[in-house]
Design a protein around this motif. Structure first.
Motif, PDB file in Angstrom:
ATOM      1  N   HIS A   1      45.190  35.858  58.830  1.00 37.15           N
ATOM      2  CA  HIS A   1      43.908  35.203  59.072  1.00 37.15           C
ATOM      3  C   HIS A   1      43.713  34.850  60.535  1.00 37.15           C
ATOM      4  CE1 HIS A   1      44.550  33.920  54.697  1.00 37.15           C
ATOM      5  NE2 HIS A   1      43.488  34.683  54.682  1.00 37.15           N
ATOM      6  N   GLU A   2      44.788  34.743  61.305  1.00 41.38           N
ATOM      7  CA  GLU A   2      44.721  34.231  62.660  1.00 41.38           C
ATOM      8  C   GLU A   2      44.131  35.265  63.614  1.00 41.38           C
ATOM      9  OE1 GLU A   2      47.443  34.418  60.838  1.00 41.38           O
ATOM     10  OE2 GLU A   2      48.351  32.443  60.614  1.00 41.38           O
ATOM     11  N   PRO A   3      42.964  34.967  64.224  1.00 44.37           N
ATOM     12  CA  PRO A   3      42.334  35.952  65.111  1.00 44.37           C
ATOM     13  C   PRO A   3      43.176  36.268  66.327  1.00 44.37           C
ATOM     14  CG  PRO A   3      41.184  33.835  65.239  1.00 44.37           C
ATOM     15  CD  PRO A   3      42.134  33.745  64.088  1.00 44.37           C
ATOM     16  N   TYR A   4      43.947  35.289  66.842  1.00 45.58           N
ATOM     17  CA  TYR A   4      44.755  35.576  68.021  1.00 45.58           C
ATOM     18  C   TYR A   4      45.894  36.524  67.693  1.00 45.58           C
ATOM     19  CZ  TYR A   4      47.853  31.904  66.187  1.00 45.58           C
ATOM     20  OH  TYR A   4      48.675  31.154  65.397  1.00 45.58           O
ATOM     21  N   LEU A   5      46.405  36.504  66.446  1.00 46.45           N
ATOM     22  CA  LEU A   5      47.433  37.453  66.043  1.00 46.45           C
ATOM     23  C   LEU A   5      46.841  38.853  65.932  1.00 46.45           C
ATOM     24  CD1 LEU A   5      50.281  38.131  65.114  1.00 46.45           C
ATOM     25  CD2 LEU A   5      49.630  37.435  62.798  1.00 46.45           C
TER      26      LEU A   5
ATOM     27  N   PHE B   1      44.282  22.094  63.775  1.00 47.10           N
ATOM     28  CA  PHE B   1      44.852  20.748  63.809  1.00 47.10           C
ATOM     29  C   PHE B   1      45.870  20.673  64.940  1.00 47.10           C
ATOM     30  CE2 PHE B   1      48.349  17.835  62.588  1.00 47.10           C
ATOM     31  CZ  PHE B   1      47.640  16.649  62.792  1.00 47.10           C
ATOM     32  N   PHE B   2      45.668  19.713  65.838  1.00 46.13           N
ATOM     33  CA  PHE B   2      46.566  19.520  66.963  1.00 46.13           C
ATOM     34  C   PHE B   2      47.245  18.162  66.870  1.00 46.13           C
ATOM     35  CE2 PHE B   2      43.377  22.485  68.514  1.00 46.13           C
ATOM     36  CZ  PHE B   2      44.138  23.431  69.178  1.00 46.13           C
ATOM     37  N   GLU B   3      48.522  18.141  67.178  1.00 49.11           N
ATOM     38  CA  GLU B   3      49.277  16.895  67.272  1.00 49.11           C
ATOM     39  C   GLU B   3      49.290  16.458  68.737  1.00 49.11           C
ATOM     40  OE1 GLU B   3      53.260  15.814  65.099  1.00 49.11           O
ATOM     41  OE2 GLU B   3      53.718  16.858  66.971  1.00 49.11           O
ATOM     42  N   LYS B   4      49.122  15.159  68.970  1.00 48.01           N
ATOM     43  CA  LYS B   4      49.013  14.639  70.331  1.00 48.01           C
ATOM     44  C   LYS B   4      50.373  14.566  71.002  1.00 48.01           C
ATOM     45  CE  LYS B   4      46.839  10.928  72.984  1.00 48.01           C
ATOM     46  NZ  LYS B   4      46.079   9.654  72.912  1.00 48.01           N
ATOM     47  N   GLY B   5      50.477  15.195  72.183  1.00 49.78           N
ATOM     48  CA  GLY B   5      51.683  15.078  72.980  1.00 49.78           C
ATOM     49  C   GLY B   5      51.637  13.831  73.846  1.00 49.78           C
TER      50      GLY B   5
ATOM     51  N   ARG C   1      36.915  22.217  65.112  1.00 49.75           N
ATOM     52  CA  ARG C   1      36.277  23.328  64.400  1.00 49.75           C
ATOM     53  C   ARG C   1      35.672  24.284  65.427  1.00 49.75           C
ATOM     54  NH1 ARG C   1      31.115  24.601  62.162  1.00 49.75           N
ATOM     55  NH2 ARG C   1      31.283  25.794  60.210  1.00 49.75           N
ATOM     56  N   VAL C   2      36.083  25.558  65.361  1.00 48.88           N
ATOM     57  CA  VAL C   2      35.597  26.535  66.334  1.00 48.88           C
ATOM     58  C   VAL C   2      35.300  27.862  65.645  1.00 48.88           C
ATOM     59  CG1 VAL C   2      36.817  25.558  68.319  1.00 48.88           C
ATOM     60  CG2 VAL C   2      37.965  27.252  66.893  1.00 48.88           C
ATOM     61  N   ALA C   3      34.386  28.624  66.263  1.00 50.17           N
ATOM     62  CA  ALA C   3      34.119  29.986  65.802  1.00 50.17           C
ATOM     63  C   ALA C   3      35.311  30.871  66.133  1.00 50.17           C
ATOM     64  CB  ALA C   3      32.856  30.529  66.464  1.00 50.17           C
ATOM     65  N   GLY C   4      35.507  31.898  65.328  1.00 47.41           N
ATOM     66  CA  GLY C   4      36.631  32.791  65.550  1.00 47.41           C
ATOM     67  C   GLY C   4      36.686  33.348  66.959  1.00 47.41           C
ATOM     68  N   LYS C   5      35.509  33.658  67.541  1.00 46.92           N
ATOM     69  CA  LYS C   5      35.478  34.247  68.883  1.00 46.92           C
ATOM     70  C   LYS C   5      35.954  33.265  69.955  1.00 46.92           C
ATOM     71  CE  LYS C   5      30.538  33.178  69.453  1.00 46.92           C
ATOM     72  NZ  LYS C   5      30.704  32.205  70.544  1.00 46.92           N
ATOM     73  N   ASP C   6      35.898  31.958  69.650  1.00 47.55           N
ATOM     74  CA  ASP C   6      36.329  30.941  70.607  1.00 47.55           C
ATOM     75  C   ASP C   6      37.740  30.419  70.327  1.00 47.55           C
ATOM     76  OD1 ASP C   6      33.838  30.992  71.911  1.00 47.55           O
ATOM     77  OD2 ASP C   6      32.993  29.643  70.414  1.00 47.55           O
TER      78      ASP C   6
ATOM     79  N   TRP D   1      43.241  26.700  59.780  1.00 47.94           N
ATOM     80  CA  TRP D   1      42.660  27.065  58.499  1.00 47.94           C
ATOM     81  C   TRP D   1      41.398  27.875  58.687  1.00 47.94           C
ATOM     82  CZ3 TRP D   1      44.604  22.340  59.804  1.00 47.94           C
ATOM     83  CH2 TRP D   1      45.719  21.915  59.091  1.00 47.94           C
ATOM     84  N   ASN D   2      41.339  29.014  57.995  1.00 47.99           N
ATOM     85  CA  ASN D   2      40.134  29.817  57.961  1.00 47.99           C
ATOM     86  C   ASN D   2      39.221  29.226  56.887  1.00 47.99           C
ATOM     87  OD1 ASN D   2      38.239  31.855  57.238  1.00 47.99           O
ATOM     88  ND2 ASN D   2      39.565  33.399  58.138  1.00 47.99           N
ATOM     89  N   GLU D   3      37.976  28.894  57.244  1.00 52.83           N
ATOM     90  CA  GLU D   3      37.109  28.205  56.280  1.00 52.83           C
ATOM     91  C   GLU D   3      36.802  29.055  55.061  1.00 52.83           C
ATOM     92  OE1 GLU D   3      33.669  26.600  58.166  1.00 52.83           O
ATOM     93  OE2 GLU D   3      34.829  25.264  59.463  1.00 52.83           O
ATOM     94  N   LYS D   4      36.913  30.367  55.181  1.00 60.71           N
ATOM     95  CA  LYS D   4      36.662  31.239  54.029  1.00 60.71           C
ATOM     96  C   LYS D   4      37.759  31.114  52.991  1.00 60.71           C
ATOM     97  CE  LYS D   4      33.757  34.731  56.130  1.00 60.71           C
ATOM     98  NZ  LYS D   4      33.522  36.175  56.258  1.00 60.71           N
TER      99      LYS D   4
END
Length: 272
Positions: free
Chosen positions: A179-183, A216-220, A243-248, A267-270
């Protein structure tokens, strides 16, 4: 090298794969996308010969060495080291070569300190690392990956992408459900979407533009909010959601990492 001809797979009366034909060439990397339960895992298992299609045929140019990394790795009483040593033996490696590979790969994936813990006590991400290391002990000719990054930390994801691209350069066929667009951007030559049993080729750009993700990001310790994402973050305990669009998605992840945040979920909303 591998040809799927009119593949149909039904479970009871449910049509999971519907008349799928596909030719996979030497050295290609293919990504299969789609919502949970659409049949991506079934398609990988059919290609690997782990399950039989209801009709149709998979033709292989010759017998191939397949390695398969499932999404859900079984928990067992064996330690990771014991399991990997047994898999090395099955792959025809000497005990010395297996030990050396296990030590190198487990170090690269940051779980060498957990090798002697029973696998039933390991997290999903650690079990996935065991599965990936098992698949890399001996170089396969065809590598099948079912959601390989869904539980892994960011550093391990980067190592994983590097390893996969090394295999691609050496002509290994890589087939993955993800599902991960960067992969997809990092390792896939072609992208296919599976929907209602049908397989449709899509461009990487089209795939990313029509999907939305929640990160989801954990704060450093030194984390701050990048200017671009101020007003877009939903703060929760120990972190925030974006929440971001796949292209972003790729850009958002890099900017948040540079700002001191740690990616802990995607998480992919679909698929909700």
């Amino acid at each position: 090298m591998i040809a799927l001809s009119n593949i149909v797979k039904q479970y009871n009366k449910k049509m999971v794969l519907n008349d799928i034909s596909l030719t996979i060439e030497h050295g290609q990397s293919l990504a299969f996308t789609g919502h949970n339960g659409c049949g991506k895992s079934t398609l990988l298992k059919v290609i690997a010969g782990l399950i039989r299609p209801t009709s149709g045929k998979v033709n292989y140019e010759r017998p191939f060495l397949f390695h398969y990394v499932p999404e859900h790795f079984p928990k067992m009483n064996l330690s990771a080291r014991q399991y990997l040593k047994s898999q090395g033996k099955m792959d025809g490696l000497s005990e010395e070569d297996t030990d050396e590979q296990v030590q190198i790969l487990s170090g690269e994936f940051f779980f060498d300190q957990m090798l002697d813990i029973p696998m039933k006590h390991l997290s999903k991400g650690s079990l996935q690392k065991v599965g990936v290391v098992q698949a890399l002990l001996r170089e396969p000719e065809v590598l099948l990956l079912d959601e390989p990054l869904s539980g892994q930390d960011v550093m391990s994801q980067q190592v994983f992408i590097g390893k996969i691209n090394e295999l691609r350069k050496r002509g290994v066929i890589v087939l993955m459900s993800c599902h991960e667009p960067y992969l997809v951007d990092a390792v896939a030559d072609y992208v296919y979407r599976l929907e209602s049993g049908k397989l449709e080729e899509v461009t990487k750009k089209a795939q990313s533009e029509k999907e939305w993700y929640t990160l989801f990001f954990e704060k450093g310790q030194t984390a701050h909010v990048p200017e671009k994402w101020k007003g877009h973050l939903q703060f929760v305990e120990n972190g925030c959601n974006l929440r971001v669009a796949g292209k972003d998605c790729n850009g958002a992840i890099l900017e948040m990492l540079e700002a001191g945040w740690n990616l802990r979920g995607m998480w992919n909303e679909k698929n909700e």
